[in-house]
Motif scaffolding. Structure first.
Motif, mmCIF file in Angstrom:
data_model
loop_
_atom_site.group_PDB
_atom_site.id
_atom_site.type_symbol
_atom_site.label_atom_id
_atom_site.label_comp_id
_atom_site.label_asym_id
_atom_site.label_seq_id
_atom_site.Cartn_x
_atom_site.Cartn_y
_atom_site.Cartn_z
ATOM 1 N N PRO A 31 -0.269 20.322 -6.019
ATOM 2 C CA PRO A 31 1.074 19.885 -5.592
ATOM 3 C C PRO A 31 1.104 18.401 -5.243
ATOM 4 O O PRO A 31 0.089 17.803 -4.887
ATOM 5 N N PHE A 32 2.288 17.815 -5.354
ATOM 6 C CA PHE A 32 2.457 16.409 -5.015
ATOM 7 C C PHE A 32 2.343 16.240 -3.494
ATOM 8 O O PHE A 32 2.654 17.159 -2.738
ATOM 9 N N PRO A 33 1.920 15.080 -3.026
ATOM 10 C CA PRO A 33 1.839 14.835 -1.570
ATOM 11 C C PRO A 33 3.238 14.776 -0.960
ATOM 12 O O PRO A 33 4.238 14.559 -1.639
ATOM 13 N N TYR A 34 3.253 14.966 0.356
ATOM 14 C CA TYR A 34 4.535 14.956 1.071
ATOM 15 C C TYR A 34 5.127 13.552 1.053
ATOM 16 O O TYR A 34 4.422 12.556 1.201
ATOM 17 N N ALA A 35 6.441 13.483 0.885
ATOM 18 C CA ALA A 35 7.143 12.194 0.858
ATOM 19 C C ALA A 35 8.253 12.207 1.897
ATOM 20 O O ALA A 35 9.029 13.171 1.978
ATOM 21 N N GLU A 36 8.331 11.132 2.710
ATOM 22 C CA GLU A 36 9.374 11.024 3.715
ATOM 23 C C GLU A 36 10.714 10.710 3.065
ATOM 24 O O GLU A 36 10.787 10.375 1.877
ATOM 25 N N GLN A 37 11.739 10.820 3.843
ATOM 26 C CA GLN A 37 13.075 10.514 3.363
ATOM 27 C C GLN A 37 13.151 9.066 2.902
ATOM 28 O O GLN A 37 12.762 8.154 3.635
ATOM 29 N N GLN A 90 0.839 -1.196 0.000
ATOM 30 C CA GLN A 90 0.000 0.000 0.000
ATOM 31 C C GLN A 90 0.880 1.255 0.000
ATOM 32 O O GLN A 90 1.927 1.308 0.644
ATOM 33 N N ALA A 91 0.444 2.290 -0.774
ATOM 34 C CA ALA A 91 1.128 3.582 -0.771
ATOM 35 C C ALA A 91 0.785 4.331 0.507
ATOM 36 O O ALA A 91 -0.331 4.219 1.025
ATOM 37 N N THR A 92 1.741 5.063 1.005
ATOM 38 C CA THR A 92 1.476 5.830 2.223
ATOM 39 C C THR A 92 0.568 7.023 1.948
ATOM 40 O O THR A 92 -0.239 7.406 2.792
ATOM 41 N N ARG A 93 0.680 7.599 0.765
ATOM 42 C CA ARG A 93 -0.185 8.706 0.359
ATOM 43 C C ARG A 93 -0.420 8.606 -1.137
ATOM 44 O O ARG A 93 0.464 8.183 -1.881
ATOM 45 N N ALA A 94 -1.600 9.028 -1.573
ATOM 46 C CA ALA A 94 -1.915 9.017 -3.001
ATOM 47 C C ALA A 94 -3.022 10.040 -3.258
ATOM 48 O O ALA A 94 -3.967 10.154 -2.478
ATOM 49 N N VAL A 95 -2.867 10.804 -4.336
ATOM 50 C CA VAL A 95 -3.878 11.789 -4.717
ATOM 51 C C VAL A 95 -4.117 11.677 -6.220
ATOM 52 O O VAL A 95 -3.222 11.304 -6.988
#
Length: 434
Positions: free
Chosen positions: A390-396, A69-74
């Motif tokens: 804008p793209f969703p936030y992505a962790e390191q 599963q993706a952590t965030r998706a828009v």
């Protein structure tokens, strides 16, 4: 009576002891039950806490290791900007957010009353100047043409007079030729007669010579008359072709002929100049009309959409002043609807260009396939500016997966019959299809 009293008292004491013993036993059992119930609740709470801890460990440690599963998706879609090519005030905004537009759809109207009309004024001045020149040439053509007809009529009168004079002279020359030939015939008959008489001795040699001299003279006169007749015949022929052959008024005829030729040349030049000016006037008129349409268009410019899509946002409302190149409307290209999903680094090893994601708008919705087109460790501002949101936030260490939703027209409706899918920025769930 005395004997029974102690017995009843004893009996009542025995009942009280039995009742007391029974009550004590009952009270002890109740206390034990209460002690057992009070010990069960902490055990149940301990079991529940243990179960929660186990579930939390599975959810936070074990399940992420196994989940795709993706952590965030828009939802995302390419965006196009409709700009104003001129400075002015937005007098009318035709479209609103979520309206659909097609190529050529009028989006807004920008009014600019201060547009420069210098070129239009210059063309109008040229137009009027050429019209004035054309009118002058027309008047000159009419005047020269009338004078040329008058001079031609006068020259025609003189030519007819010279023709009549030449014809009369030709007739006189013909009569003179006929008379000369008659004299020659008469002298030839006389010479023949005198020759016969001379042979008979009726006349002398001197008379014969005299008749021969007269014959020669008659023949010379006949030759002169014949030459004069031929010359008059040529004169008549020339007069018939328009030449002036009279002896009187030759200078006047030549003057009239020269004036008529000059007028004919002037009329020809006027016609040529008028044709050239008329052609130039037509070109200036066309340029003036084109410039007028341009000025009217710039003064009240209708801005149209260049591609199909859905209005994402209106950037310049009615009444706003905009400069040339300013953005008026953002249009989302729903035909290229996609999703931007953020996957953790552990899933990145299984991702690749062409991988298929299952996208769900809601938990109960049927998944929609989306094929990965780009994998990005970071998304630059220049890249994000080409998309609607804008793209969703992505962790390191996470990675962006840009995927395009497959289907003929995915923007029309959600697979489960829900709302329109063309909603960039809507948070969805996405997972890598195994």
């Amino acid at each position: 009576m005395r004997v029974s009293k102690p017995g009843s008292v004893l009996f009542s004491h025995r009942q009280r002891r039995i009742a007391g013993a029974t009550g004590g036993r009952v009270h002890g059992a109740g206390c034990r039950r209460r002690r057992q119930s009070g010990a069960f609740v902490p055990k149940l709470a301990a079991y529940a806490l243990l179960a929660f801890v186990l579930w939390l460990m599975v959810a936070t440690l074990v399940q992420p290791l196994l989940s795709s599963q993706a952590t965030r998706a828009v939802l995302q879609a390419p965006v196009a900007l409709i700009t104003s090519p001129i400075n002015g005030v937005v007098s009318q905004m035709v479209v609103h957010a979520r309206d659909k537009v097609e190529p050529g759809t009028i989006v807004a109207t920008v009014r600019n009353p201060t547009v420069s009309q210098e070129i239009l004024t210059t063309l109008r001045s040229q137009h009027l100047a050429l019209q004035s020149q054309l009118a002058q040439l027309g008047n000159q053509y009419k005047s020269d043409n009338q004078e040329m007809r008058s001079v031609g009529q006068e020259a025609g009168v003189h030519r007819e007079a010279s023709l009549a004079q030449a014809w009369e002279a030709w007739q006189i020359a013909r009569r003179q030729r006929d008379v000369a030939h008659s004299v020659v015939e008469e002298q030839e008959n006389k010479v023949r007669t005198n020759q016969a008489l001379l042979e008979q001795g009726a006349i002398s040699e001197q008379v014969m010579n005299s008749s021969m001299a007269q014959l020669n003279t008659a023949r010379a006169n006949a030759a002169v008359a014949e030459q004069s007749f031929a010359g008059q015949a040529q004169t008549v022929a020339s007069a018939g072709q328009g030449a002036f052959v009279g002896t009187g008024g030759s200078n006047l005829f030549q003057t009239l002929a020269s004036r008529r030729e000059a007028l004919r040349n002037s009329v020809g030049r006027a016609q040529q100049d008028a044709a050239a000016i008329f052609k130039q006037l037509k070109q200036v008129r066309d340029l003036e009309e084109e410039e007028r349409r341009r000025v009217e268009k710039l003064s009240f410019y209708e801005i149209k959409a260049s591609q199909a899509g859905q209005v994402h946002s209106v950037l310049a409302p009615e009444g706003a002043y905009v400069t040339a190149g300013a953005s008026l409307v953002r249009v989302t290209d729903c035909s290229r609807l996609g999703v931007v999903a953020v996957f953790p680094a552990r899933v990145a090893k299984r991702l690749g260009i062409g991988s298929v994601l299952d996208v769900k708008l809601t938990e109960s919705a049927r998944p929609v396939p989306a094929r990965v087109e780009q994998l990005l460790p970071v998304a630059s501002d220049a890249l994000q500016s080409t998309y609607s949101v804008p793209f969703p936030y992505a962790e390191q260490g996470s990675i962006y997966a840009v995927a395009r939703i497959e289907g003929k027209e995915p923007q029309e409706a959600a697979p489960d019959g829900g709302s329109n899918m063309c909603a960039p920025g809507k948070v969805v769930s996405a997972s890598l299809r195994s």
